[in-house]
Design a protein around this motif. Sequence first.
Motif, PDB file in Angstrom:
ATOM      1  N   MET A 412      19.148 -16.721 -21.390  1.00  0.00           N
ATOM      2  CA  MET A 412      18.240 -17.876 -20.883  1.00  0.00           C
ATOM      3  C   MET A 412      18.358 -17.907 -19.315  1.00  0.00           C
ATOM      4  N   GLY A 413      18.906 -17.848 -18.697  1.00  0.00           N
ATOM      5  CA  GLY A 413      18.722 -18.838 -17.706  1.00  0.00           C
ATOM      6  C   GLY A 413      19.104 -17.882 -16.399  1.00  0.00           C
ATOM      7  N   LEU A 414      18.704 -17.414 -15.178  1.00  0.00           N
ATOM      8  CA  LEU A 414      19.759 -16.737 -14.220  1.00  0.00           C
ATOM      9  C   LEU A 414      20.099 -18.155 -13.086  1.00  0.00           C
ATOM     10  N   ALA A 415      20.693 -17.652 -12.295  1.00  0.00           N
ATOM     11  CA  ALA A 415      20.964 -18.015 -10.659  1.00  0.00           C
ATOM     12  C   ALA A 415      22.332 -17.288 -10.370  1.00  0.00           C
ATOM     13  N   GLN A 416      21.589 -17.517  -9.327  1.00  0.00           N
ATOM     14  CA  GLN A 416      22.874 -15.874  -7.851  1.00  0.00           C
ATOM     15  C   GLN A 416      23.956 -17.374  -7.338  1.00  0.00           C
ATOM     16  N   GLY A 417      25.177 -16.619  -7.111  1.00  0.00           N
ATOM     17  CA  GLY A 417      26.305 -17.560  -6.431  1.00  0.00           C
ATOM     18  C   GLY A 417      26.280 -17.742  -4.824  1.00  0.00           C
ATOM     19  N   PRO A 418      27.272 -18.738  -4.762  1.00  0.00           N
ATOM     20  CA  PRO A 418      27.291 -18.382  -2.764  1.00  0.00           C
ATOM     21  C   PRO A 418      27.562 -16.902  -2.911  1.00  0.00           C
ATOM     22  N   ASP A 419      28.238 -16.107  -3.252  1.00  0.00           N
ATOM     23  CA  ASP A 419      28.641 -14.439  -2.853  1.00  0.00           C
ATOM     24  C   ASP A 419      28.208 -13.942  -3.329  1.00  0.00           C
ATOM     25  N   GLY A 420      26.695 -14.298  -4.001  1.00  0.00           N
ATOM     26  CA  GLY A 420      25.403 -12.940  -4.359  1.00  0.00           C
ATOM     27  C   GLY A 420      26.253 -12.357  -6.092  1.00  0.00           C
ATOM     28  N   SER A 421      27.052 -12.835  -6.729  1.00  0.00           N
ATOM     29  CA  SER A 421      26.803 -12.509  -7.982  1.00  0.00           C
ATOM     30  C   SER A 421      25.781 -13.639  -8.538  1.00  0.00           C
ATOM     31  N   LEU A 422      25.659 -12.669  -9.886  1.00  0.00           N
ATOM     32  CA  LEU A 422      24.634 -13.324 -10.620  1.00  0.00           C
ATOM     33  C   LEU A 422      24.560 -13.848 -11.725  1.00  0.00           C
ATOM     34  N   TYR A 423      24.639 -14.919 -12.506  1.00  0.00           N
ATOM     35  CA  TYR A 423      24.746 -15.286 -13.556  1.00  0.00           C
ATOM     36  C   TYR A 423      24.114 -15.527 -14.930  1.00  0.00           C
ATOM     37  N   VAL A 424      23.931 -15.775 -15.533  1.00  0.00           N
ATOM     38  CA  VAL A 424      23.306 -15.429 -17.311  1.00  0.00           C
ATOM     39  C   VAL A 424      23.499 -16.319 -17.435  1.00  0.00           C
ATOM     40  N   SER A 425      23.248 -17.357 -17.978  1.00  0.00           N
ATOM     41  CA  SER A 425      23.722 -18.290 -19.803  1.00  0.00           C
ATOM     42  C   SER A 425      22.406 -17.976 -21.065  1.00  0.00           C
ATOM     43  N   ASP A 426      22.871 -18.323 -21.334  1.00  0.00           N
ATOM     44  CA  ASP A 426      22.888 -17.942 -22.730  1.00  0.00           C
ATOM     45  C   ASP A 426      22.260 -19.080 -24.104  1.00  0.00           C
ATOM     46  N   SER A 427      21.238 -19.431 -24.511  1.00  0.00           N
ATOM     47  CA  SER A 427      21.213 -20.141 -25.276  1.00  0.00           C
ATOM     48  C   SER A 427      21.468 -20.633 -26.660  1.00  0.00           C
ATOM     49  N   ARG A 428      22.211 -19.375 -27.270  1.00  0.00           N
ATOM     50  CA  ARG A 428      22.942 -19.986 -28.363  1.00  0.00           C
ATOM     51  C   ARG A 428      23.718 -20.823 -28.681  1.00  0.00           C
ATOM     52  N   VAL A 429      25.156 -20.769 -28.001  1.00  0.00           N
ATOM     53  CA  VAL A 429      25.949 -21.117 -27.959  1.00  0.00           C
ATOM     54  C   VAL A 429      26.791 -21.055 -26.456  1.00  0.00           C
ATOM     55  N   GLY A 430      25.868 -21.150 -25.804  1.00  0.00           N
ATOM     56  CA  GLY A 430      26.418 -21.518 -24.594  1.00  0.00           C
ATOM     57  C   GLY A 430      26.723 -20.667 -23.832  1.00  0.00           C
ATOM     58  N   LYS A 431      27.011 -19.798 -23.856  1.00  0.00           N
ATOM     59  CA  LYS A 431      27.970 -18.282 -23.363  1.00  0.00           C
ATOM     60  C   LYS A 431      26.827 -18.271 -21.853  1.00  0.00           C
ATOM     61  N   ILE A 432      28.366 -18.182 -20.499  1.00  0.00           N
ATOM     62  CA  ILE A 432      27.639 -17.627 -19.382  1.00  0.00           C
ATOM     63  C   ILE A 432      28.374 -16.515 -19.062  1.00  0.00           C
ATOM     64  N   TRP A 433      27.979 -15.270 -18.273  1.00  0.00           N
ATOM     65  CA  TRP A 433      28.465 -14.043 -17.739  1.00  0.00           C
ATOM     66  C   TRP A 433      28.287 -14.216 -16.097  1.00  0.00           C
ATOM     67  N   ARG A 434      28.867 -13.602 -15.258  1.00  0.00           N
ATOM     68  CA  ARG A 434      28.844 -13.477 -13.738  1.00  0.00           C
ATOM     69  C   ARG A 434      28.926 -11.963 -14.027  1.00  0.00           C
ATOM     70  N   ILE A 435      27.961 -12.113 -13.049  1.00  0.00           N
ATOM     71  CA  ILE A 435      28.046  -9.803 -12.767  1.00  0.00           C
ATOM     72  C   ILE A 435      28.078  -9.673 -11.248  1.00  0.00           C
ATOM     73  N   LEU A 436      29.016  -9.024 -11.767  1.00  0.00           N
ATOM     74  CA  LEU A 436      29.405  -8.270 -10.130  1.00  0.00           C
ATOM     75  C   LEU A 436      29.346  -6.786  -9.724  1.00  0.00           C
ATOM     76  N   PHE A 437      28.958  -6.854  -7.954  1.00  0.00           N
ATOM     77  CA  PHE A 437      29.125  -5.554  -8.092  1.00  0.00           C
ATOM     78  C   PHE A 437      30.334  -4.931  -7.159  1.00  0.00           C
ATOM     79  N   THR A 438      30.813  -3.777  -7.815  1.00  0.00           N
ATOM     80  CA  THR A 438      32.612  -3.804  -7.285  1.00  0.00           C
ATOM     81  C   THR A 438      32.389  -1.794  -6.550  1.00  0.00           C
ATOM     82  N   GLY A 439      31.192  -1.763  -7.066  1.00  0.00           N
ATOM     83  CA  GLY A 439      31.283  -0.196  -6.088  1.00  0.00           C
ATOM     84  C   GLY A 439      30.783  -0.047  -4.608  1.00  0.00           C
ATOM     85  N   GLU A 440      30.536   1.345  -4.995  1.00  0.00           N
ATOM     86  CA  GLU A 440      30.701   1.766  -3.289  1.00  0.00           C
ATOM     87  C   GLU A 440      29.179   1.839  -3.117  1.00  0.00           C
TER      88      GLU A 440
END
Length: 584
Positions: A412-440
């Motif tokens: 549902m929703g998108l937001a950028q964290g202060p460290d550049g992570s991408l946050y994604v919200s869900d509209s069904r129950v309110g689950k939230i993911w944080r997407i990170l880059f840990t590669g090269e």
Amino acid sequence: MNRICLPSICSFVLSAVLIILFYSCQSRDSLPHPDPENGGLSLPGGFGALVVIDSIGKGRHIAVNENGDIYVKLRYAKGMGSNVALRDTTWDGKADIIRYFGDYEDEGSLANGMRIHDGYLYYSSARVVYRNKLTPGQLIPDSPMEVVLTDDHEHGIHWHITKPVSFDQEGNLYVPFGSPSNACQDLENKPGGIPGSQGLDPCPELIEHGGVWKFPKDKMGMTQKDGELFATGIRSVVAMDYNPVDNHIYVVMHGRDNLHLLYPETFSPWESAVLPSEEFIKVSQGADYGWPYCYYDQIKKKKVLAPEYGGDGEMVGRCAGMDDPVMGLPGHWAPNDLLFYTGDQFPERYKNGAFIAFHGSTNRSPYQQSGYFVAFIPFHNGQAAGDWEVFANGFAGKELIVNTNDAAFRPMGLAQGPDGSLYVSDSRVGKIWRILFTGEKASFGKGELEKMEAQKLVANIRNPHPEEDNLDKGQLPEGKKVYNTYCSPCHQRDGNGATGRIPGLRQTDWVTGSKKRLIQLVLEGLEGEIEVNGEWYDNVMPAHQFLSDDQVSEVLTFIRQNFDNKASAVSKEDVANIRAEISN
């Protein structure tokens, strides 16, 4: 004794505090570890994801403060609060403090809008934009809630009146005012329109709706007349963001629906499932993007005349003078948030590009539902530099989604964290993911993207095949055939409806009760607020007078004797008698 022990205690406490501070600072500077299986998501190589919180209630838009605090707009729940704030005090990426606040009146379940700007938290109900001043380091704002803008028009919740907000570099506020109809049909006299109905020309909705309005910086207590119409011809907007590279507001428009339902001789069910485009628009002052007279066909890559104004899916006509979108995206994917990425954590190819959260379709029957993923569009020097890509998939928990409620989660929703992570919200129950880059970052390239290119072929994303993917191929009883064609795009094939928008048909007096009321509802349509099994809905059901007495009889009998319903049949004579009463 006190003189001897007190300095020792102080030294011990001071040492402990220093250790805790040191540990906290070290932890804050490093990224948390992704979850096993990335919280169920498929991502490009080098990316990982973790679940910040499993369930906070039906989440909508999301914002992240400069200290990492997360704010989420919720569907209204009286007494609980329409916003939620989350904080991670252990820096493991998981929220351990949850606070609900903002118990304000919020008409409708689809209200959106959550953004932090210039030290204020902005959030919206269906009709009102509010803000609170944030205090540094304080999770819940205790400042007075200010009313920024009120939609003072008289209209029902079926109007697309959601109020996402965005700001340009001068601090001016931009808010869309959506329209209720597919193409400016006469909803007052014909709820939802009827097959073959024409659009009003000129469209009166465009005076106060169907566009984006610009409002002055930091002015409170405004209504629409305090702003100016910035751009028109934009039907409905939930996804909206400012691109700092070219200083433009961008939106992704929800396109119109029901091409086959309203014009069955012109458009096939397949065309109605994949068209028209969800338009990705660079909003320029004074521009006209064509709605309701035109729609964008992403397959033909051009704007064509809407059937309500004489179009046949090929004719361009007056649309030749309308402004085109940046890109046309497949129909009914429900673009519900847009974010231009300005962080440094992700590889360089993502810098200044656009992420889009596709909430997922509800009305692609008789084909599988589609969307339910996060896309990415690369940009270079303020211009789209490639086609859309699959960035994150797997939210639905399955690839083949027949009914909307089959999806476990809906991005549902998108937001950028202060460290550049991408946050994604869900509209069904309110689950939230944080997407990170840990590669090269230096070696990120084609190889890391290959598996996501393959995601374009999975069932919830690819274009369905007109014959092979038709869920109704083969012979069906007439009642089920009519239901799947005219009813399931809203009420879904399983009869469960779409949460918050369309009521279900299971074991409700609206279906199993009075035959007369049910027949009238089908023939005359329905508009306004109704209660179904304890939940309130306010939407438009179009009149289906075009169905024959046999078809109405068959489909109502099918509904009354399926979906756990056990009611008597509706005869052709029952329908004919009620139709005659309506005509008189």
